[in-house]
Design a protein around this motif. Structure first.
Motif, PDB file in Angstrom:
ATOM      1  N   ARG A 178       0.824  -1.199   0.000  1.00 49.94           N
ATOM      2  CA  ARG A 178       0.000   0.000   0.000  1.00 49.94           C
ATOM      3  C   ARG A 178       0.864   1.258   0.000  1.00 49.94           C
ATOM      4  O   ARG A 178       0.569   2.231  -0.695  1.00 49.94           O
ATOM      5  CB  ARG A 178      -0.950  -0.011   1.193  1.00 49.94           C
ATOM      6  CG  ARG A 178      -1.969   1.126   1.196  1.00 49.94           C
ATOM      7  CD  ARG A 178      -3.107   0.849   2.137  1.00 49.94           C
ATOM      8  NE  ARG A 178      -3.867  -0.333   1.731  1.00 49.94           N
ATOM      9  CZ  ARG A 178      -4.808  -0.314   0.788  1.00 49.94           C
ATOM     10  NH1 ARG A 178      -5.076   0.817   0.140  1.00 49.94           N
ATOM     11  NH2 ARG A 178      -5.460  -1.410   0.492  1.00 49.94           N
ATOM     12  N   GLU A 186       1.084   4.181  -2.871  1.00 49.14           N
ATOM     13  CA  GLU A 186       0.965   5.616  -2.628  1.00 49.14           C
ATOM     14  C   GLU A 186       2.042   6.389  -3.380  1.00 49.14           C
ATOM     15  O   GLU A 186       1.777   7.453  -3.957  1.00 49.14           O
ATOM     16  CB  GLU A 186       1.072   5.894  -1.128  1.00 49.14           C
ATOM     17  CG  GLU A 186      -0.124   5.434  -0.313  1.00 49.14           C
ATOM     18  CD  GLU A 186       0.133   5.610   1.180  1.00 49.14           C
ATOM     19  OE1 GLU A 186       1.200   6.164   1.542  1.00 49.14           O
ATOM     20  OE2 GLU A 186      -0.731   5.193   1.971  1.00 49.14           O
ATOM     21  N   ARG A 188       1.183   6.334  -7.071  1.00 52.26           N
ATOM     22  CA  ARG A 188      -0.014   7.127  -7.388  1.00 52.26           C
ATOM     23  C   ARG A 188       0.288   8.619  -7.496  1.00 52.26           C
ATOM     24  O   ARG A 188      -0.536   9.372  -8.033  1.00 52.26           O
ATOM     25  CB  ARG A 188      -1.089   6.890  -6.324  1.00 52.26           C
ATOM     26  CG  ARG A 188      -1.814   5.550  -6.495  1.00 52.26           C
ATOM     27  CD  ARG A 188      -2.750   5.294  -5.306  1.00 52.26           C
ATOM     28  NE  ARG A 188      -3.796   6.305  -5.212  1.00 52.26           N
ATOM     29  CZ  ARG A 188      -4.974   6.230  -5.847  1.00 52.26           C
ATOM     30  NH1 ARG A 188      -5.243   5.177  -6.606  1.00 52.26           N
ATOM     31  NH2 ARG A 188      -5.868   7.184  -5.707  1.00 52.26           N
ATOM     32  N   ARG A 189       1.434   9.058  -7.017  1.00 52.27           N
ATOM     33  CA  ARG A 189       1.804  10.462  -7.212  1.00 52.27           C
ATOM     34  C   ARG A 189       1.938  10.770  -8.698  1.00 52.27           C
ATOM     35  O   ARG A 189       1.698  11.899  -9.129  1.00 52.27           O
ATOM     36  CB  ARG A 189       3.117  10.784  -6.507  1.00 52.27           C
ATOM     37  CG  ARG A 189       3.049  10.640  -4.995  1.00 52.27           C
ATOM     38  CD  ARG A 189       4.313  11.150  -4.328  1.00 52.27           C
ATOM     39  NE  ARG A 189       4.327  12.613  -4.281  1.00 52.27           N
ATOM     40  CZ  ARG A 189       5.270  13.375  -4.800  1.00 52.27           C
ATOM     41  NH1 ARG A 189       6.292  12.811  -5.444  1.00 52.27           N
ATOM     42  NH2 ARG A 189       5.221  14.696  -4.704  1.00 52.27           N
TER      43      ARG A 189
END
Length: 404
Positions: A324, A328, A331-332
């Protein structure tokens, strides 16, 4: 007994060692070169486990060996692949600022790229979507000269070309003893074979400092291995990435951060996540070689490095332990990616030279002693720049041979 079994012994059958052997045969035909590789084939470590990116040279300090070799090497690598029918593609690359705080560093990269002779184009948020519809950012640079290839295939072709020119590439030949005997360098391999050469070239990558010490030279650095952990996207989600997408790098650390790479086979990788490895060939989390780990831990530079970069390192470890957390970071740049999209992919290990004071050696590092040339640091973009690096090492080796 013959005084010499060959003129030049090259230790290491990765892309740098094979390029060096090839360059020697071209620079001075008739020079007898022997390459010793401990594995059963070429390019099975750093060369064969990288992302396959042909780097442009935009990141590197103007005038550095990395900058000069990368810019020249990228063009030569494309020409080499085209000439020999090896798979390659010019895809271009985006370097994306995810937030406004990164824009000053992005603009500095534009200037650095121009100083290095790399063609760049600045993009706004809407223009990013023209290249990568699923990528988001507040600004970006498009580098048109970047591409991908199969460096394993390049290394195999270099080995064949060197052999065609009279060189010998011997696999399963791990170097165990090195000594200077009169005007010769003598090497004993794990097969019990003893070879005498005029000059030895150390291109041992992950083991380059160890080989230098075997030869009786103090390298002044220790190779600290970092494992690069990758994920890949499933077949149905590879359309999220068209080419190469990189974050704006942190200049305080030599790693480029989590990026997105569409390889020559169409596979899309996300990573790497860079964490300390417990062995020099520690491709798995549980791969441990106590002697190698002890060597890393006992090196004063390792502790200085940890003290200086512990915050950065803690983030890397967190992403290593948590999918996870890794998501993250990805996902930037790629907001649509989910933890379920991430499939574990094979890892690589980077051979990072670290000085005694904890300084990470950022550029290529060579050392020379009588009848020997050591390549002690060959970080990315070593594969991209393999052809000019090979010529540089060959020049030094021939000079050492003449001096002997």
């Amino acid at each position: 007994m013959r005084a010499y079994d060959c003129d030049v012994l090259v230790v290491g059958g990765g892309i740098v060692g094979l390029s060096t052997a090839y360059a020697i045969t071209r620079a001075r035909p008739g020079t007898h070169v022997v390459v010793l590789e401990k594995e059963p084939g070429p390019a099975l470590h750093q060369t064969g486990r990288n992302s396959g990116v042909i780097h442009s040279g935009i990141y590197y300090s103007p005038g550095s060996l990395k900058a000069r070799f990368a810019v020249r090497g990228a063009a030569e690598m494309v020409e080499f692949c085209a000439e020999h029918g090896l798979p390659h593609e010019i895809t271009g690359k985006l370097i994306v600022a995810a937030d406004h705080e990164e824009l000053p560093r992005l603009h500095a990269l534009v200037q650095r790229g121009r100083e290095n002779g790399v063609p760049v184009r600045e993009l706004g948020p809407a223009q990013i979507a023209e290249y990568e519809p699923h990528v988001r950012g507040v600004g970006a640079i498009h580098v048109g000269s970047t591409g991908v290839c199969d460096y394993g295939a390049v290394a195999r072709r270099l080995a064949r070309l060197a052999e065609d020119a009279g060189a010998s590439v011997r696999y399963g030949a791990q170097v165990q003893v090195i000594g200077r005997r009169g005007a010769a360098v003598a090497v004993r391999t794990g097969l019990g074979e003893v070879l005498r050469a005029r000059t030895l070239v150390n291109c041992a990558g992950l083991h380059s400092d160890r080989v230098a010490r075997l030869a009786g030279d103090d390298p002044g650095v220790r190779i600290v291995p970092f494992r690069g952990e990758y994920f890949e996207l499933p077949t149905g989600r590879t359309d999220l990435v068209r080419g190469l997408v990189y974050p704006v790098p942190d200049p305080a650390f030599p790693f480029l951060g989590v990026h997105l790479t569409r390889g020559i086979d169409g596979t899309v990788h996300l990573g790497p996540n860079a964490v300390p490895a417990l062995a020099r060939e520690g491709y798995g989390r549980t791969t441990l070689r106590p002697g190698e780990l002890a060597g890393t831990v006992s090196w004063p530079g390792s502790w200085q490095l940890a003290r200086r970069h512990w915050r950065y390192g803690a983030g890397e470890v967190r992403r290593s332990l948590s999918k996870r957390a890794f998501t993250e970071a990805a996902r930037r740049l790629l907001p649509e990616v989910t933890p379920e999209d991430l499939i574990p992919a094979p890892s690589g290990v980077r051979a990072q030279a670290v000085l005694r004071d904890g300084t990470l050696v950022d550029d290529f590092l060579f050392a020379e002693s009588p009848r020997m040339v050591h390549v002690l640091n060959a970080p990315s973009p070593a594969a991209t720049a393999a052809l000019p690096i090979g010529r540089e090492v060959a020049r030094r080796a021939l000079r050492a041979m003449e001096a002997a």
